[in-house]
Scaffold this motif. Structure first.
Motif, PDB file in Angstrom:
ATOM      1  N   GLN A 111       7.427   6.452  -4.715  1.00 16.98           N
ATOM      2  CA  GLN A 111       6.670   5.518  -3.900  1.00 16.98           C
ATOM      3  C   GLN A 111       6.558   6.037  -2.464  1.00 16.98           C
ATOM      4  O   GLN A 111       7.538   6.456  -1.868  1.00 16.98           O
ATOM      5  N   GLY A 112       5.341   6.010  -1.930  1.00 15.34           N
ATOM      6  CA  GLY A 112       5.129   6.423  -0.546  1.00 15.34           C
ATOM      7  C   GLY A 112       5.000   7.912  -0.335  1.00 15.34           C
ATOM      8  O   GLY A 112       4.686   8.355   0.764  1.00 15.34           O
ATOM      9  N   THR A 113       5.249   8.730  -1.378  1.00 16.62           N
ATOM     10  CA  THR A 113       5.182  10.181  -1.213  1.00 16.62           C
ATOM     11  C   THR A 113       3.753  10.689  -1.401  1.00 16.62           C
ATOM     12  O   THR A 113       2.890   9.993  -1.935  1.00 16.62           O
ATOM     13  N   VAL A 114       3.523  11.927  -0.990  1.00 14.32           N
ATOM     14  CA  VAL A 114       2.172  12.488  -1.015  1.00 14.32           C
ATOM     15  C   VAL A 114       2.098  13.768  -1.851  1.00 14.32           C
ATOM     16  O   VAL A 114       1.274  13.883  -2.759  1.00 14.32           O
ATOM     17  N   VAL A 115       2.962  14.732  -1.545  1.00 16.45           N
ATOM     18  CA  VAL A 115       2.873  16.047  -2.191  1.00 16.45           C
ATOM     19  C   VAL A 115       3.047  15.967  -3.711  1.00 16.45           C
ATOM     20  O   VAL A 115       2.275  16.601  -4.446  1.00 16.45           O
ATOM     21  N   ALA A 172       0.823  -1.217   0.000  1.00 10.77           N
ATOM     22  CA  ALA A 172       0.000   0.000   0.000  1.00 10.77           C
ATOM     23  C   ALA A 172       0.853   1.261   0.000  1.00 10.77           C
ATOM     24  O   ALA A 172       0.498   2.262  -0.627  1.00 10.77           O
ATOM     25  N   PHE A 173       1.998   1.239   0.695  1.00 11.52           N
ATOM     26  CA  PHE A 173       2.863   2.420   0.731  1.00 11.52           C
ATOM     27  C   PHE A 173       3.625   2.587  -0.574  1.00 11.52           C
ATOM     28  O   PHE A 173       3.871   3.700  -1.027  1.00 11.52           O
ATOM     29  N   GLY A 214      10.792   8.254   8.810  1.00 10.88           N
ATOM     30  CA  GLY A 214      10.324   6.874   8.706  1.00 10.88           C
ATOM     31  C   GLY A 214       9.301   6.429   9.717  1.00 10.88           C
ATOM     32  O   GLY A 214       8.899   5.265   9.724  1.00 10.88           O
ATOM     33  N   VAL A 215       8.865   7.324  10.622  1.00  9.09           N
ATOM     34  CA  VAL A 215       7.853   6.961  11.621  1.00  9.09           C
ATOM     35  C   VAL A 215       6.832   8.090  11.739  1.00  9.09           C
ATOM     36  O   VAL A 215       7.070   9.221  11.307  1.00  9.09           O
ATOM     37  N   ALA A 256       7.048   8.335   4.843  1.00 13.93           N
ATOM     38  CA  ALA A 256       7.736   8.162   3.565  1.00 13.93           C
ATOM     39  C   ALA A 256       9.137   8.772   3.559  1.00 13.93           C
ATOM     40  O   ALA A 256       9.980   8.368   2.765  1.00 13.93           O
ATOM     41  N   ASN A 257       9.383   9.728   4.444  1.00 13.99           N
ATOM     42  CA  ASN A 257      10.694  10.381   4.478  1.00 13.99           C
ATOM     43  C   ASN A 257      11.742   9.429   5.066  1.00 13.99           C
ATOM     44  O   ASN A 257      11.635   9.035   6.228  1.00 13.99           O
TER      45      ASN A 257
END
Length: 461
Positions: free
Chosen positions: A221-225, A159-160, A330-331, A325-326
């Motif tokens: 992968q895993g990023t949003v912006v 999913a990430f 990571g948390v 995602a960073n």
């Protein structure tokens, strides 16, 4: 009360089926768009056994039933109002008009909420799988080389890794573009030919020059912006093309040109810029957390329940996803704060159960408190604490102290979307100490909220 009967009784209390423009539901609430909210019989709604609260918020009239019940009531209600396709279109237009009336910040937060709420089940499933893997590794239930462990590891990270595809689909719907084109743009940003930073955090990407511009062959992968910006641009391109492309060739030309233009812009400009902005937000929050963490925990823990009243809390998922995602973070260090605020509402509601003499309040207090301990606070907030006011304030105090504690102890999670007791599953993979301090933070929040409420004098009129 039988859910079918509840569904039938709702119709006249809401001003008749002709007054209902649209109806849908989330995990706990029936969400309605009404033509005229002045026709609602609020007193009659409050007297229904299954209703735990009803209120209007940003163009929606929401009725709280709680998990497991709301979907059954919705099924009956939907049959009673006989919702038609043209009514759904009217509801969309109505919502658009309501958004225009909001201030820019509220409108932006509502957009983020609408994009990320549908994705939560996928993130929750991945977070729980990560928690299971963490326990399997810690207690050595199976070898890390076993097929079961390897497969579950794939399932938990999927999913990430494809998060931009999920966001692309959801964001395109919200921006009024073709959601499948949005998914394609998400696929471009996560293409296998691009370096995957999710699994190869230390590797350096190659660079390519196109039309004089040099850009990294880096996946998102895993990023949003980056994907949010890309889909916003895509929606403008698609809408602009549909205005000028003749209908006869629209199916061929519009998707083709939209994908090409958005793809180039996304990889060359939006991707690197969006990643920079996302990292800037994440690093800024981390600096605030490290510098004024305890104070920030108190403030955020105390105010979070008030934010829930506005429905804007779902917009935080974008920030939380960016933290995870960073690679340098990571948390998710925000979620434990929200969790303390949520369980504190349950603690206050539990105290109300022992103090109140109102039969319906007692009936709502116990399941509402349990729901809060499981991470869903709307029933206890709107059905009990906010009506009595003082318990809501007591819960805010409990959430503030608990929030300060979990920040002081550096408690974090490896996903988002889960709070309360279920969050233990996504706190455990980060170590036994992390889990223990999270549990202590919950106990502090519940205990303070319960104690203050119990010794308060409540006015139930």
């Amino acid at each position: 009360m039988d859910p079918k009967e509840t569904g039938k009784k709702l119709v006249p209390l809401l001003g008749g089926k002709e007054n209902v423009v649209s109806a849908q539901h989330c995990a706990t609430r029936l969400r309605l768009v009404l033509r005229d909210e002045s026709k609602v019989d609020q007193k009659g709604l409050d007297e229904l056994d299954d209703v735990k609260g009803a209120f209007s918020n940003s163009g929606q009239f929401q009725i709280i039933f709680g998990t497991g019940l709301v979907n059954k009531v919705y099924a009956s209600f939907a049959k009673e109002i006989d919702l038609q396709e043209e009514q759904k279109e009217e509801a969309v237009n109505h919502q658009d008009e309501m958004k225009k009336k909001m201030n820019p910040f509220a409108r932006f937060a509502r957009v983020l909420s609408n994009i990320f709420v549908p994705i939560i089940p996928a993130i929750v499933a991945s977070g729980l799988l990560m928690g299971l893997l963490g326990m399997m590794r810690a207690f050595k239930w199976v070898s890390e080389d076993s097929a079961l462990f390897v497969l579950l590891d794939m399932f938990s990270s999927a999913a990430f890794i494809i998060l931009p595809i999920l966001i692309g689909y959801s964001a395109a719907k919200e921006f009024g573009a073709n959601p499948y084109l949005g998914a394609v743009i998400g696929g471009i940003l996560t293409h296998p030919n691009l370096l995957n930073p999710w699994t190869l955090a230390d590797a350096q990407p190659e660079y390519m020059t196109f039309l004089g511009y040099e850009f990294p062959l880096l996946g998102y992968q895993g990023t949003v912006v980056p994907i949010l910006l890309a889909i916003y641009v895509m929606s403008k391109i698609e809408k602009g093309l549909r205005k000028v492309v003749p209908n006869a060739i629209d199916l061929l030309v519009t998707p083709f040109v939209t994908v090409i233009m958005t793809g180039f812009i996304s990889l060359i400009v939006i991707g690197p810029f969006g990643k920079y902005i996302g990292d800037l937000i994440s690093v800024g929050l981390q600096s605030l957390y490290n510098t004024a963490g305890f104070v920030a925990g108190i403030v955020f823990g105390g105010l979070y329940s008030t934010i829930v009243l506005t429905g804007l809390q779902h917009s935080f998922h974008a920030i939380e996803a960016g933290l995870i995602a960073n690679p340098s973070i990571g948390v998710n260090f925000l979620l434990p704060i929200w969790a303390c605020a949520n369980v504190a509402q349950g603690g206050a509601g539990l105290a109300v159960y022992f103090k109140t003499k109102n039969k319906k309040t007692k009936e709502i207090a116990i399941p509402g408190a349990v729901s809060s301990f499981l991470g869903i606070t709307e029933p206890i907030i709107f059905g009990v604490n906010l009506k009595l006011r003082k318990p809501f304030i007591a819960a805010a105090i409990g959430g503030a102290v608990g929030g300060g504690y979990v920040v002081l102890m550096n408690v974090a999670a490896n996903a988002y979307g889960l709070t309360g007791i279920p969050m233990m599953a996504i706190a455990a993979p980060l170590g036994l100490s992390n889990l223990i301090h999270y549990i202590i933070g919950m106990v502090i929040s519940i205990g303070i909220a319960f104690t203050i409420t119990f010794f308060m004098k409540l006015k139930e009129d």
